[in-house]
Structures are given as C-alpha cells and as structure tokens.
Design an enzyme around this catalytic site. Structure first.
Site, PDB file in Angstrom:
ATOM      1  N   LYS A 116       0.864  -1.184   0.000  1.00 24.46           N
ATOM      2  CA  LYS A 116       0.000   0.000   0.000  1.00 24.46           C
ATOM      3  C   LYS A 116       0.905   1.240   0.000  1.00 24.46           C
ATOM      4  O   LYS A 116       1.845   1.310   0.795  1.00 24.46           O
ATOM      5  CB  LYS A 116      -0.852  -0.058   1.277  1.00 24.46           C
ATOM      6  CG  LYS A 116      -1.974   0.936   1.347  1.00 24.46           C
ATOM      7  CD  LYS A 116      -2.803   0.670   2.592  1.00 24.46           C
ATOM      8  CE  LYS A 116      -3.723   1.827   2.876  1.00 24.46           C
ATOM      9  NZ  LYS A 116      -4.417   1.660   4.147  1.00 24.46           N
ATOM     10  N   HIS A 118      -0.191   4.502   0.400  1.00 22.65           N
ATOM     11  CA  HIS A 118      -0.751   5.667   1.093  1.00 22.65           C
ATOM     12  C   HIS A 118      -1.143   5.249   2.509  1.00 22.65           C
ATOM     13  O   HIS A 118      -0.963   4.089   2.881  1.00 22.65           O
ATOM     14  CB  HIS A 118      -1.960   6.203   0.323  1.00 22.65           C
ATOM     15  CG  HIS A 118      -3.064   5.199   0.205  1.00 22.65           C
ATOM     16  ND1 HIS A 118      -3.047   4.191  -0.741  1.00 22.65           N
ATOM     17  CD2 HIS A 118      -4.188   5.034   0.939  1.00 22.65           C
ATOM     18  CE1 HIS A 118      -4.134   3.456  -0.586  1.00 22.65           C
ATOM     19  NE2 HIS A 118      -4.843   3.928   0.432  1.00 22.65           N
TER      20      HIS A 118
END
Ligand code: OMP
Length: 231
Positions: A116, A118
């Site tokens: 991921k 963010h």
C-alpha cells in the site's frame, strides 16, 4: 495404536462436517490428480473456525511452548500469509490466549499481496516484524513454495522465522525426488515445521467416520503408494 488427542478428533470431525475435506478428483498445484482435497478456506462457520483455531493452538502449544515453564515464549508474533493465512493467524492467536494465559499479549500480523503506498503504507498489517521471532501459520504443505515466499518476506522485514505450523502435511514426495516437501523445508531452514494432521490421521478419520466408501479409501491408498513420502 496411540490414541489421538481430542482436538485432532474434533478438527477431523469439523473438516468432514463442513466439507472442508473433500473426496473426488482434484488437480493439485503440482499437477497431480489427488483423490482428496483439504480446503482451509471452507472453515467459514463459527463452530468450524473454533475447531480449526483450537487445533492449531494446541499443536503450537505442545510443539513450541508447553515445556518452557517460564513466561518467556519462543515466539513473539504469529504470521499468516495472505490470503488464507489471515483468518488462521487471527483466530489462532485468540485461541492460544484461551489455552494458556502466557499468550495473553501474543501478537499477529499478515502481509498484503500488493504493498500500500498511502495511509500507513507498507506490505505488512498488524504486528511489526523487525527484530521479532515469528511463527508462520499456513494451511497445507504441498510443494512448500508459499512457505519459502513467506520466509523471504519476513526476513526482508527484519524478522526471524522460528517455525512453521500447517493444518495438513500431505506426506508427499516432491516431483523428481524421493524426499518429502516438509522434510526439504526443514533441512533448508533448520527450523521446526509441524502439522496438526498428517494424511495418516485423515485416512484413519475417514475410515472411522464411515464417510468414505471402500473405493475412496482404496484410491487414497493407491495415491499414497504412488506419491507418499516417509518422513
Ligand atoms: P505450497 O506452499 O507450495 O506447499 O502450497 C500449498 C498449497 O497447496 C495450498 O496453499 C493450496 O493452494 C494447495 N492445496 C491445498 O490447499 N489443499 C490440498 O489438499 C492440496 C493442495 C495442493 O494444491 O497441493
């Protein structure tokens, strides 16, 4: 014949009841055609999940920690590789804390298939792995590929893998080899690799339950004669 512990009997009963253990004709990751298939993803009902989690928890407790009388447990984190390992790690961590109060502060984590970029970011969800002793929990050892990937991922995060626990050891040789997949993993990593059940247990459970026909049992025996490993 040594008596089989209650948690194993409960686990086999749950696997049969939930049709997590199926008989028929299944193509495996290895390409072999197997007369049985064990799907850890099928323990999706509360009673089945409970039998699964306590079977892992008792196996882990007996194999790794029951003799260490102190509060110092031999692992800090239970790691379940995505996707099927995620509920296994979560439920087993919860069950371990019921089995022995020393696991009260045990932690768990799992990986994302894709990192991921963010929010909190990264590819690990849950307990940090850096500098920690990690026990991998997974469904089945077939060729051992998924276990190698999990070990590499944990090491890349700075963790140390201290063992691997699976629900089922199919007790099979690797293609083009006489050794078992689980034996090879043990040699490669020099860590304990334990299974809640082996094919031998499944075979006995199927025989006793009356779920399998004579024909089913014969097919399993033939499969074992062809691909079975001894260790
Ligand atoms: P390895 O880590 O390469 O041993 O892969 C184990 C995988 O085998 C599992 O994650 C399943 O995708 C698959 N499998 C089962 O789940 N149950 C079985 O009974 C047999 C297999 C298999 O394909 O061999």
């Amino acid at each position: 014949m040594a008596s089989i512990p209650q948690y194993k009997t409960d686990f086999i009963s749950a696997a049969l009841d939930g049709r997590c253990l199926r008989l028929g004709e299944f193509t495996l990751k290895s390409g072999r055609i197997s007369p049985y298939f064990f799907n850890a993803g099928d323990f999706y009902r509360a009673d089945l999940l409970s039998a699964l989690a306590f079977a892992y928890a008792h196996t882990i407790h007996e194999s790794f920690a029951s003799s260490s009388g102190s509060s110092d447990l031999p692992f800090d984190v239970i790691f379940g590789p995505a996707y099927k390992g995620i509920p296994l790690a979560t439920a087993t961590t919860f069950a371990l804390a019921q089995v022995d109060a020393r696991y009260k502060k045990l932690e768990y984590s799992f990986d994302r298939k894709e990192a991921k970029d963010h929010g909190e970011g990264g590819s690990i969800v849950g307990a940090p792995l850096k500098g920690r002793r990690v026990l991998i929990i997974d469904d089945v050892v077939s060729a051992g590929t998924a276990k190698r990937e999990a070990v590499a991922k944990i090491q890349a995060e700075g963790g140390t893998v201290v063992g691997i626990v699976v629900a089922l050891d199919r007790q099979e040789t690797l293609p083009d080899s006489t050794g078992s997949a689980i034996g090879l993993l043990r040699q490669e990593f020099g860590i304990p690799i334990v299974a809640v059940l082996k094919l031998d247990d499944i075979f006995r459970g199927l025989k006793q339950s009356g779920v399998a026909t004579e024909d089913d049992l014969k097919r399993i025996e033939e499969y074992r004669a062809k691909y079975g490993a001894s260790d």
